[in-house]
Write a protein that holds these residues in place. Sequence first.
Motif, PDB file in Angstrom:
ATOM      1  N   VAL A 209      39.172  48.308  46.821  1.00 31.65           N
ATOM      2  CA  VAL A 209      40.137  47.214  46.683  1.00 31.65           C
ATOM      3  C   VAL A 209      39.500  46.034  45.964  1.00 31.65           C
ATOM      4  O   VAL A 209      40.115  45.422  45.089  1.00 31.65           O
ATOM      5  CB  VAL A 209      40.690  46.799  48.065  1.00 31.65           C
ATOM      6  N   HIS A 210      38.259  45.731  46.330  1.00 35.58           N
ATOM      7  CA  HIS A 210      37.569  44.604  45.695  1.00 35.58           C
ATOM      8  C   HIS A 210      37.418  44.857  44.190  1.00 35.58           C
ATOM      9  O   HIS A 210      37.666  43.963  43.367  1.00 35.58           O
ATOM     10  CB  HIS A 210      36.207  44.394  46.354  1.00 35.58           C
TER      11      HIS A 210
ATOM     12  N   LEU B 233      39.264  46.888  42.302  1.00 36.94           N
ATOM     13  CA  LEU B 233      40.583  46.868  41.660  1.00 36.94           C
ATOM     14  C   LEU B 233      41.100  45.440  41.500  1.00 36.94           C
ATOM     15  O   LEU B 233      41.777  45.127  40.516  1.00 36.94           O
ATOM     16  CB  LEU B 233      41.573  47.712  42.460  1.00 36.94           C
ATOM     17  N   ARG B 234      40.770  44.574  42.467  1.00 35.47           N
ATOM     18  CA  ARG B 234      41.199  43.178  42.333  1.00 35.47           C
ATOM     19  C   ARG B 234      40.503  42.528  41.140  1.00 35.47           C
ATOM     20  O   ARG B 234      41.130  41.791  40.368  1.00 35.47           O
ATOM     21  CB  ARG B 234      40.893  42.403  43.605  1.00 35.47           C
TER      22      ARG B 234
ATOM     23  N   ALA C 194      42.176  43.782  37.976  1.00 37.16           N
ATOM     24  CA  ALA C 194      43.485  43.154  37.780  1.00 37.16           C
ATOM     25  C   ALA C 194      43.327  41.700  37.322  1.00 37.16           C
ATOM     26  O   ALA C 194      44.070  41.242  36.440  1.00 37.16           O
ATOM     27  CB  ALA C 194      44.300  43.221  39.070  1.00 37.16           C
TER      28      ALA C 194
ATOM     29  N   GLU D 257      47.627  45.932  38.662  1.00 39.42           N
ATOM     30  CA  GLU D 257      48.127  45.227  39.853  1.00 39.42           C
ATOM     31  C   GLU D 257      48.755  46.202  40.844  1.00 39.42           C
ATOM     32  O   GLU D 257      48.590  46.061  42.055  1.00 39.42           O
ATOM     33  CB  GLU D 257      49.134  44.160  39.449  1.00 39.42           C
TER      34      GLU D 257
ATOM     35  N   GLU E 221      47.913  49.412  41.282  1.00 38.99           N
ATOM     36  CA  GLU E 221      46.833  50.135  41.939  1.00 38.99           C
ATOM     37  C   GLU E 221      46.138  49.256  42.979  1.00 38.99           C
ATOM     38  O   GLU E 221      45.787  49.730  44.061  1.00 38.99           O
ATOM     39  CB  GLU E 221      45.829  50.644  40.909  1.00 38.99           C
ATOM     40  N   TYR E 222      45.946  47.980  42.651  1.00 39.23           N
ATOM     41  CA  TYR E 222      45.314  47.059  43.607  1.00 39.23           C
ATOM     42  C   TYR E 222      46.167  46.919  44.862  1.00 39.23           C
ATOM     43  O   TYR E 222      45.674  47.053  45.977  1.00 39.23           O
ATOM     44  CB  TYR E 222      45.091  45.694  42.947  1.00 39.23           C
ATOM     45  N   HIS E 223      47.459  46.678  44.707  1.00 37.22           N
ATOM     46  CA  HIS E 223      48.328  46.490  45.872  1.00 37.22           C
ATOM     47  C   HIS E 223      48.488  47.784  46.678  1.00 37.22           C
ATOM     48  O   HIS E 223      48.593  47.742  47.912  1.00 37.22           O
ATOM     49  CB  HIS E 223      49.685  45.932  45.442  1.00 37.22           C
TER      50      HIS E 223
ATOM     51  N   GLU F 193      40.448  42.901  54.096  1.00 38.01           N
ATOM     52  CA  GLU F 193      40.945  42.210  52.913  1.00 38.01           C
ATOM     53  C   GLU F 193      40.449  40.840  52.837  1.00 38.01           C
ATOM     54  O   GLU F 193      40.332  39.925  53.423  1.00 38.01           O
ATOM     55  CB  GLU F 193      42.461  42.216  52.767  1.00 38.01           C
TER      56      GLU F 193
END
Length: 147
Positions: A77-78, A80-81, A84, A132, A134-136, A147
Motif C-alpha cells: 500500500v505504501h 502504491l501510494r 499514485a 489510484e 490499485e492503491y485504494h 494505514e
Amino acid sequence: QLALTRAGNWPSLAVGYMREKTFGEHLQGITVGITIPLWNTKSRLRSAKAAITAAEIRREDVQLRQQTEAEQLFRRVHGLRQVAETYRRAFTESSNAELLEKALAGGQISVLEFVDELNEYFDAADQLRQAEYEYHSAVLDLPLGYE
C-alpha cells in the motif's frame, strides 16, 4: 487433555453388582475391582504433551503468518501510494490542455499534433486513475488498524 491423561495414570476402583445365570447355577452379588495401569501410561502422557506443543507451534505459526501478510500488504500500500502521488504530480505539472487549444487556435500546431498530444494527455490520466484504483483496492485489503 494433559490433566485427563495424568488422571488416567492413577489406579481406578470399580464397584458394581453382577448377576449371572448359567445352566444349573445362579450367581449374583457385589463386585469390587481395582485397575492398575502398568503399560502405555508414559507414552500416553508423552503423546498428550506432544499434542499440546504442536498446537502451540501451530498457533504461533498462524500468528506469525498473519503478521507477515499484514506487513507485506502495508508495504504494498505504501509503495502504491507513492506511485499514485508521483503520477498525480506528473499529471498536474504536465496538464497543458489549455495551451494546446491556444496553440491549435493560433495555428502553431496541426490538428494531428493536437490529437496526438491529447491522446498522451488521456493516457496519462488513465495511468493516474489506474494507480489510484490499485492503491485504494490495496487499502481495502489491509486489516483494521493499519494505514
